[in-house]
Design an enzyme around this catalytic site. Structure first.
Site, PDB file in Angstrom:
ATOM      1  N   GLU A  98       0.814  -1.220   0.000  1.00 61.98           N
ATOM      2  CA  GLU A  98       0.000   0.000   0.000  1.00 61.98           C
ATOM      3  C   GLU A  98       0.847   1.270   0.000  1.00 61.98           C
ATOM      4  O   GLU A  98       0.717   2.130   0.871  1.00 61.98           O
ATOM      5  CB  GLU A  98      -0.978  -0.028   1.173  1.00 61.98           C
ATOM      6  CG  GLU A  98      -1.927  -1.201   1.074  1.00 61.98           C
ATOM      7  CD  GLU A  98      -2.864  -1.328   2.265  1.00 61.98           C
ATOM      8  OE1 GLU A  98      -2.909  -0.403   3.090  1.00 61.98           O
ATOM      9  OE2 GLU A  98      -3.541  -2.367   2.366  1.00 61.98           O
ATOM     10  N   ASN A 131       1.987  -4.984  -3.188  1.00 62.42           N
ATOM     11  CA  ASN A 131       0.617  -5.401  -2.886  1.00 62.42           C
ATOM     12  C   ASN A 131      -0.213  -4.178  -2.527  1.00 62.42           C
ATOM     13  O   ASN A 131       0.256  -3.290  -1.817  1.00 62.42           O
ATOM     14  CB  ASN A 131       0.659  -6.389  -1.703  1.00 62.42           C
ATOM     15  CG  ASN A 131      -0.662  -7.069  -1.442  1.00 62.42           C
ATOM     16  OD1 ASN A 131      -1.220  -7.714  -2.322  1.00 62.42           O
ATOM     17  ND2 ASN A 131      -1.181  -6.940  -0.225  1.00 62.42           N
ATOM     18  N   HIS A 146     -10.479  -6.323  -2.204  1.00 60.72           N
ATOM     19  CA  HIS A 146     -11.525  -5.990  -1.230  1.00 60.72           C
ATOM     20  C   HIS A 146     -12.611  -5.207  -1.969  1.00 60.72           C
ATOM     21  O   HIS A 146     -12.513  -3.991  -2.137  1.00 60.72           O
ATOM     22  CB  HIS A 146     -10.941  -5.177  -0.072  1.00 60.72           C
ATOM     23  CG  HIS A 146      -9.977  -5.946   0.764  1.00 60.72           C
ATOM     24  ND1 HIS A 146     -10.363  -6.972   1.592  1.00 60.72           N
ATOM     25  CD2 HIS A 146      -8.629  -5.852   0.881  1.00 60.72           C
ATOM     26  CE1 HIS A 146      -9.299  -7.478   2.204  1.00 60.72           C
ATOM     27  NE2 HIS A 146      -8.234  -6.818   1.782  1.00 60.72           N
ATOM     28  N   GLU A 166      -6.241 -10.878  -1.239  1.00 63.78           N
ATOM     29  CA  GLU A 166      -7.028 -10.642  -0.022  1.00 63.78           C
ATOM     30  C   GLU A 166      -8.518 -10.537  -0.356  1.00 63.78           C
ATOM     31  O   GLU A 166      -9.217  -9.637   0.097  1.00 63.78           O
ATOM     32  CB  GLU A 166      -6.563  -9.362   0.678  1.00 63.78           C
ATOM     33  CG  GLU A 166      -5.088  -9.352   1.030  1.00 63.78           C
ATOM     34  CD  GLU A 166      -4.658  -8.091   1.774  1.00 63.78           C
ATOM     35  OE1 GLU A 166      -5.531  -7.404   2.353  1.00 63.78           O
ATOM     36  OE2 GLU A 166      -3.450  -7.792   1.777  1.00 63.78           O
ATOM     37  N   ASP A 225     -12.355 -10.457  -0.674  1.00 63.60           N
ATOM     38  CA  ASP A 225     -13.676 -10.556  -0.063  1.00 63.60           C
ATOM     39  C   ASP A 225     -14.590  -9.559  -0.780  1.00 63.60           C
ATOM     40  O   ASP A 225     -14.126  -8.588  -1.373  1.00 63.60           O
ATOM     41  CB  ASP A 225     -13.673 -10.331   1.460  1.00 63.60           C
ATOM     42  CG  ASP A 225     -12.926  -9.085   1.903  1.00 63.60           C
ATOM     43  OD1 ASP A 225     -12.860  -8.104   1.128  1.00 63.60           O
ATOM     44  OD2 ASP A 225     -12.411  -9.068   3.036  1.00 63.60           O
TER      45      ASP A 225
END
Length: 359
Positions: free
Chosen positions: A169, A210, A246, A275, A277
């Site tokens: 990030e 990432n 996400h 990651e 979801d």
């Protein structure tokens, strides 16, 4: 990497077509079907492995005490990522004093269950120890601190993890560099340095950048594309790019996901969904679950369509332990298993996509 609040996704594509939703419903007729029914012939990981990929789920240390959860994690998946146990605050709580207890617990669990481990994360602006964030550092000293941290952590897990999220990030939404403690003191060169130090500590591990909100084509993903292209030109060790995934139904599906994955692969690096979801505004209902299932299928299809997309990791796999309700009040139901570890339509959509891909 879910503990602090995140910015919401700004999707650029329209909602999935109604016909696709109907297909999602047909593939998964009920949100309660699953672990209480007939056992599937192959696990998600076994299906993914047939196309040369992994399918995994993240885990945090307290969740391992949930035996029912841990047992399913160890049987359904082939990879895991420690949610917090390898972050800086956990691994170096005092300067020069390292504690690998949390990370080792997950590595040991993974080894006992045949899961490979993704290291997460060496360098992030959040969840840093107080001794680091409260200090006033000259550039040479902070550079030494960063090098020592990366070297010690990577050497400790050498041969135990297959990949590291080295720098996490590091970009803003508009594609500018995030002004974290390292950028403000060392400038953008800290990213290349971190990658070089990680490579020196473990010559075989895969090194990734990432981030979130990089699934769609846009300024933030463009910035990573430019950075990785430059790193490759300068022969800085960089092996992959992780797109967190996400997502949220209310912001639309990310436009150009497959094309985005492919353009990074064309730079000569692996890509991974790291990651995943897909949250919704609560309460959930049949329509929302069908749309969510369609999205999970689309993400899986996009990865399967790109040869260098090496795998998919869910950020957890069950709503029982999801980070989302605590960070986004009124939102949740983001994962393919519900609180009772029963399959939702999303599970069947993933399964159908992996099955259709075949060997």
């Amino acid at each position: 990497m879910r503990t602090p609040a995140r910015r919401v996704r700004v999707g650029s594509a329209a909602l999935a077509a109604s016909a696709a939703l109907l297909l999602g419903l047909a593939a998964a007729p009920t949100a309660q079907a699953g672990t209480d029914g007939a056992k599937a012939t192959k696990t998600l990981h076994e299906l993914a492995r047939e196309s040369g990929r992994y399918f995994g789920a993240a885990v945090d240390n307290p969740e391992l005490a949930d035996t029912e959860f841990a047992d399913l994690l160890g049987t359904e998946f082939g990879q895991t990522t420690p949610g917090n146990g390898m972050k800086w605050y956990a691994t170096e709580p005092q300067r020069g004093v390292f504690d690998f207890t949390a990370g080792d617990e997950i590595v040991n669990y993974a080894r006992a269950n045949g899961l490979k481990v993704r290291g997460h994360t060496l360098l992030w602006h959040s969840q840093l120890p107080d001794w680091l964030t409260s200090g006033t550092w000259a550039a040479d000293e902070l550079r030494s601190i960063l090098k020592n941290h990366i070297t010690k952590v990577v050497k400790h897990y050498r041969g135990k993890v297959f990949a590291w999220d080295v720098a996490n990030e590091i970009m803003n939404e508009d594609g500018t560099y995030r002004e974290n403690i390292f950028y403000k003191t060392l400038g953008p060169g800290y990213i290349a340095d971190a990658l070089r130090w990680a490579r020196a500590a473990d010559p075989k591990v895969k090194l990734y950048l990432n981030d979130y909100n990089v699934e769609a084509l846009g300024p933030k993903s463009d910035a990573y594309y430019t950075l990785i292209k430059q790193l490759k030109k300068e022969r800085v060790p960089i092996d992959g790019f992780g797109l967190q995934g996400h997502l949220a139904l209310q912001y639309g599906f990310p436009g150009g996901l497959k094309e985005n994955l492919q353009r990074f692969a064309d730079l000569g690096v692996d890509v991974a969904i790291t990651e995943l979801d897909i949250r919704m505004i609560l309460p959930s209902d049949e329509t929302k679950l069908a749309e969510q299932a369609d999205w999970y299928g689309q993400v899986t299809d996009a990865c399967l369509a790109v040869r260098r997309c090496v795998g998919i990791t869910l950020w957890g796999y069950t709503d029982r332990h999801s980070w989302i309700p605590a960070v986004f009040p009124g939102e949740g139901a983001a994962l393919p298993w519900d609180e009772n570890l029963r399959h939702k339509p999303a599970y069947d959509a993933i399964r159908n996509a992996l099955t259709a891909a075949g060997p």
